[in-house]
Design a protein around this motif. Structure first.
Motif, mmCIF file in Angstrom:
data_model
loop_
_atom_site.group_PDB
_atom_site.id
_atom_site.type_symbol
_atom_site.label_atom_id
_atom_site.label_comp_id
_atom_site.label_asym_id
_atom_site.label_seq_id
_atom_site.Cartn_x
_atom_site.Cartn_y
_atom_site.Cartn_z
ATOM 1 N N LYS A 3 0.835 -1.208 0.000
ATOM 2 C CA LYS A 3 0.000 0.000 0.000
ATOM 3 C C LYS A 3 0.871 1.259 0.000
ATOM 4 C CE LYS A 3 -3.820 2.124 2.534
ATOM 5 N NZ LYS A 3 -4.639 2.043 3.746
ATOM 6 N N ASN B 240 2.100 1.871 -3.273
ATOM 7 C CA ASN B 240 0.995 1.993 -4.221
ATOM 8 C C ASN B 240 1.125 0.976 -5.364
ATOM 9 O OD1 ASN B 240 -1.245 2.863 -5.609
ATOM 10 N ND2 ASN B 240 -0.650 5.024 -5.627
ATOM 11 N N ALA C 106 -0.886 -0.996 -6.716
ATOM 12 C CA ALA C 106 -1.949 -1.019 -7.723
ATOM 13 C C ALA C 106 -1.639 -0.051 -8.871
ATOM 14 C CB ALA C 106 -3.286 -0.668 -7.082
ATOM 15 N N LYS C 107 -1.157 1.137 -8.538
ATOM 16 C CA LYS C 107 -0.853 2.154 -9.555
ATOM 17 C C LYS C 107 0.559 2.007 -10.120
ATOM 18 C CE LYS C 107 -1.210 7.102 -10.442
ATOM 19 N NZ LYS C 107 -1.481 8.409 -9.873
ATOM 20 N N TYR C 108 1.509 1.601 -9.269
ATOM 21 C CA TYR C 108 2.914 1.451 -9.671
ATOM 22 C C TYR C 108 3.373 0.027 -9.334
ATOM 23 C CZ TYR C 108 2.538 6.531 -9.458
ATOM 24 O OH TYR C 108 2.125 7.830 -9.630
ATOM 25 N N MET D 46 7.468 4.190 -7.566
ATOM 26 C CA MET D 46 6.324 5.105 -7.678
ATOM 27 C C MET D 46 6.629 6.309 -8.588
ATOM 28 S SD MET D 46 4.876 5.087 -3.776
ATOM 29 C CE MET D 46 3.748 6.399 -4.133
ATOM 30 N N ASN D 47 7.256 6.030 -9.741
ATOM 31 C CA ASN D 47 7.567 7.075 -10.719
ATOM 32 C C ASN D 47 8.586 8.097 -10.223
ATOM 33 O OD1 ASN D 47 6.575 6.453 -13.175
ATOM 34 N ND2 ASN D 47 5.042 8.065 -13.234
#
Length: 135
Positions: free
Chosen positions: A46, A49, A51-53, A79-80
């Motif tokens: 979590k 992240n 799910a997104k990354y 995370m970018n």
């Protein structure tokens, strides 16, 4: 209390080459990290992240040998957010092993607080690299 999250599902076919023309670029799935406790693993995923990354990337930019030490410039992307670090490696049992202490805040990640602030995750993140190699 400390805990470690390990990605033991990552397997590379064969060993890594550390020549100037062919430095490793490693892509790890965040969902494959296991912290040894379901709640901590879920929290770790979590925080990053997943799910997104879903991926974390470790790219070797430079690699040099200095007597018995190996020095690398490694770009870590979570995370970018990308950060470059100087990492010292040692050869141990045909593996390149390096350790680097970084911070969650290096990647604009705020460590979580649990139970109304009674449990606070430190900003420290110890990265340990252990790669089979052909040196």
């Amino acid at each position: 209390m400390s805990f470690q999250c390990i990605n033991s599902k990552f397997k590379n076919e064969g060993a890594y080459s550390f020549s100037e023309k062919s430095l490793p670029n490693i892509i790890l799935k965040v969902a494959d990290f296991d912290c040894g406790n379901k709640m901590m693993t879920k929290d770790f995923q979590k925080i990053l992240n997943a799910a997104k990354y879903p991926e974390m990337t470790i790219k070797f930019i430079n690699f040099t040998r200095n007597q018995k030490r190996y020095l690398a410039v490694v770009e870590v992307k979570m995370m970018n957010q990308s950060r470059k670090y100087n990492v010292e490696f040692n050869l141990e049992n045909n593996k390149m092993v390096g350790r680097k202490n970084v911070k969650f805040s290096d990647f604009n990640i705020t460590p979580p607080k649990k139970m109304g602030g009674m449990i606070v995750v430190k900003d420290d993140l110890d990265l340990t690299f252990s790669l089979s190699t052909k040196i």
